[in-house]
Design a protein around this motif. Structure first.
Motif, PDB file in Angstrom:
ATOM      1  N   VAL A  41      63.937  63.472   9.464  1.00 29.79           N
ATOM      2  CA  VAL A  41      64.230  62.827   8.180  1.00 29.79           C
ATOM      3  C   VAL A  41      62.965  62.245   7.555  1.00 29.79           C
ATOM      4  CG1 VAL A  41      65.420  60.884   7.092  1.00 29.79           C
ATOM      5  CG2 VAL A  41      66.645  62.359   8.689  1.00 29.79           C
ATOM      6  N   LEU A  90      67.823  64.932  -1.879  1.00 30.13           N
ATOM      7  CA  LEU A  90      68.363  64.982  -0.520  1.00 30.13           C
ATOM      8  C   LEU A  90      67.451  64.257   0.459  1.00 30.13           C
ATOM      9  CD1 LEU A  90      69.712  68.638  -0.349  1.00 30.13           C
ATOM     10  CD2 LEU A  90      71.058  66.532  -0.254  1.00 30.13           C
ATOM     11  N   PHE A 121      68.932  61.180   2.744  1.00 27.46           N
ATOM     12  CA  PHE A 121      68.915  61.108   4.205  1.00 27.46           C
ATOM     13  C   PHE A 121      68.024  59.972   4.702  1.00 27.46           C
ATOM     14  CE2 PHE A 121      70.469  65.567   4.003  1.00 27.46           C
ATOM     15  CZ  PHE A 121      71.600  65.386   4.786  1.00 27.46           C
ATOM     16  N   ALA A 140      70.181  57.010   4.465  1.00 31.47           N
ATOM     17  CA  ALA A 140      71.161  57.063   5.557  1.00 31.47           C
ATOM     18  C   ALA A 140      70.530  56.684   6.894  1.00 31.47           C
ATOM     19  CB  ALA A 140      71.766  58.459   5.648  1.00 31.47           C
ATOM     20  N   LEU A 141      69.232  56.911   7.026  1.00 32.31           N
ATOM     21  CA  LEU A 141      68.518  56.552   8.260  1.00 32.31           C
ATOM     22  C   LEU A 141      68.142  55.081   8.286  1.00 32.31           C
ATOM     23  CD1 LEU A 141      66.934  57.665  10.847  1.00 32.31           C
ATOM     24  CD2 LEU A 141      64.947  57.704   9.323  1.00 32.31           C
ATOM     25  N   LEU A 174      76.779  59.012   4.134  1.00 34.62           N
ATOM     26  CA  LEU A 174      77.000  60.450   4.274  1.00 34.62           C
ATOM     27  C   LEU A 174      78.223  60.897   3.475  1.00 34.62           C
ATOM     28  CD1 LEU A 174      76.204  61.130   8.041  1.00 34.62           C
ATOM     29  CD2 LEU A 174      74.731  61.447   6.049  1.00 34.62           C
TER      30      LEU A 174
END
Length: 414
Positions: free
Chosen positions: A42, A65, A69, A72-73, A137
Motif C-alpha cells: 500500500v 485508489l 488504500f 484504509a491502512l 473498504l
C-alpha cells in the motif's frame, strides 16, 4: 521535503504500535507476513503513484485508489496508536519507577522493569481498528454509489400562489472523472427522473479537471427530464484550474467544451445570469452565479450582475456552488435570496449521520454550512452532499445525495 518527513514519521510510529499489538495477540509468523506485505504494498503504491505525479494528466483513478488504500491502512493504525499509547501512559511510569527503585544486584538476576503489554488491551485496540478498516473498504466498494434521495418541504409566506407545491431536484458535484461504474451512474439518473420534479438544478463540478471526463456519461445524463427544464452553474473544478495546461488557449478551449457538453445534455448554464420560470401569470427567478469561494478558491461569481434584471420583491432561488458565498455575501444582501442551493463540501465524504437527529463530519471545522438545510435571517440554504466523489474513491457515512425540495406557501404548521 518536510511533508515527506512528517509522513514517514507518522507511518513509523503507527507501525510500531500496530505491530506491537499484533505480536501481543498472536505469535503466528503468517499474520506477521500478511501485515508487512499489505503495509509495504500500500505504501509503495502510494509513493509510486505520487512521486512522479503529472499535473498535466490530472488526478487519475489509480491515484484515487492509492489514496483510498492508504487511508484504509493508516486510519485503523491511528486508532491502535490511541489505545496502545493510553496503555503506555501507565506502563512507562511503572517501568521508570521499577528501574530506579528496585535493586537487582543482590540477586544477580536481571529484573524486567517494564510490565508486559496486556493481551486484552491489544485485542480491544485491534477490534476497534477493524471498524474504520471495514467501513473504509465498504465505502470504496459500495458506499460511493449508495445514492440517497433526501426530501424537504420549505415554507415561504411570499411564495407566488401558482408555485405552491412546486418541486425541484438538486444535484451537485458530479465529478465524472472519478466514476468507475457506468451502470451505477445510470441507476442514479433513473432515480432522479423518478422524483418527477418540476425542474432539475445542478450546482457545479461536473468534472474533476477536463471536459473529456464527461464523454462516457453524456448520453446517460441526456436522459434527465423535467417539465420546466434543467439549469446549471459552474463549480471550482469545472474551470480546469487544477491541471497544468500546455497553453492558456488549451485551458480556455476545455471550458468551452464543457459548456458545449452541458448544452448537449440539456442544461441551461447560468454564467452570472438569471432566468424566470412563469406559471399562471406569476414567476420565480432562478439566479446562477459562477464559482465564488473563500479560502483561495476562484471568485468569478458576481451576484449583482446575476440579478441585474430581477426585482427586489421577486421570489428568488440562487444557485451558488460554494456555501461560503452564502455566508460571506448572500445572507446580508438586501435583495433577500429566499433559497440558495450549494454543494462543494461533499460532507467530506466521511462522517456519522442519523437523519433528523445527528450529523457530524470533520468538514464542519472548515465550513459552517456543510450539509443539509440551514436558515438565517429568513433565508434558506441547502448544501448538497454531492452526487459523485473526489480524491478518496468512496464515501463513509455521508452518502451521495439527490435532493428534492417542495416549496409551500404560508407558514409551517406547528
Amino acid at each position: 521535503m518536510i511533508r515527506w518527513i512528517i509522513f514517514v514519521a507518522i507511518i513509523g510510529i503507527a507501525d510500531y504500535y500496530a505491530f506491537q499489538s499484533l505480536k501481543t495477540v498472536t505469535k503466528s509468523n503468517w499474520w506477521y507476513a500478511i501485515y508487512w506485505i499489505f503495509t509495504i504494498v500500500v505504501i509503495g503504491n502510494f509513493i509510486f503513484q505520487f512521486y512522479g505525479f503529472n499535473r498535466s494528466s490530472g488526478f487519475s483513478q489509480s491515484n484515487a485508489l492509492a489514496v483510498g488504500f492508504l487511508i484504509a491502512l493508516v486510519v485503523p493504525k491511528l486508532i491502535l496508536i490511541t489505545v496502545m499509547f493510553t496503555e503506555d501512559v501507565f506502563r512507562v511510569p511503572q517501568g521508570i519507577y521499577s528501574y530506579f527503585m528496585q535493586d537487582d544486584s543482590a540477586s544477580g538476576n536481571q529484573i524486567k522493569h517494564f510490565p508486559s503489554r496486556r493481551r486484552f488491551i491489544s485485542q480491544i485496540g485491534l477490534g476497534l481498528a477493524t471498524i474504520p478498516f471495514a467501513s473504509i473498504l465498504y465505502g470504496m466498494y459500495k458506499g460511493k454509489y449508495n445514492f440517497k434521495v433526501l426530501k424537504y418541504t420549505l415554507h415561504f409566506e411570499d411564495l407566488p400562489k401558482a408555485f405552491d407545491g412546486y418541486r425541484l431536484t438538486q444535484i451537485s458535484d458530479i465529478h465524472s472523472g472519478s466514476f468507475d461504474n457506468i451502470n451505477k451512474v445510470e441507476y442514479a439518473i433513473d432515480l432522479i427522473n423518478e422524483q418527477q420534479s418540476d425542474v432539475i438544478l445542478f450546482t457545479g463540478d461536473m468534472v474533476n479537471n477536463k471536459a473529456e471526463e464527461m464523454a462516457p456519461y453524456t448520453d446517460i445524463f441526456k436522459k434527465l427530464n423535467a417539465k420546466d427544464g434543467l439549469y446549471s452553474i459552474l463549480g471550482n473544478h469545472d474551470y480546469g484550474d487544477y491541471v497544468r495546461w500546455d497553453s492558456g488557449e488549451e485551458k480556455k478551449q476545455n471550458l468551452e467544451n464543457l459548456k458545449a457538453i452541458q448544452k448537449e445534455i440539456g442544461f441551461d448554464l447560468l454564467l452570472n445570469e438569471n432566468r424566470f420560470i412563469e406559471k399562471e401569470g406569476e414567476r420565480i427567478a432562478l439566479v446562477g452565479v459562477e464559482n465564488w469561494g473563500k479560502g483561495g478558491f476562484k471568485k468569478a461569481g458576481d451576484l449583482k450582475k446575476a440579478s441585474s434584471n430581477i426585482n427586489k420583491e421577486d421570489f428568488k432561488i440562487l444557485l451558488s456552488h460554494d456555501p461560503s458565498h452564502w455566508e460571506e455575501q448572500v445572507i446580508n444582501d438586501d435583495y433577500h435570496y429566499h433559497l440558495t442551493l450549494s454543494g462543494h463540501t461533499h460532507g467530506m465524504q466521511f462522517g456519522i449521520e442519523i437523519p433528523g437527529w445527528f450529523k457530524w463530519s470533520p468538514v464542519k471545522w472548515r465550513y459552517k454550512y456543510w450539509a443539509g438545510i440551514y436558515k438565517e435571517l429568513g433565508q434558506y440554504i441547502n448544501v448538497n452532499r454531492g452526487f459523485g466523489y473526489l480524491a478518496f474513491p468512496g464515501r463513509v457515512g455521508i452518502w451521495p445525495e439527490i435532493t428534492v425540495i417542495e416549496l409551500k406557501k404560508g407558514q409551517k404548521e406547528a
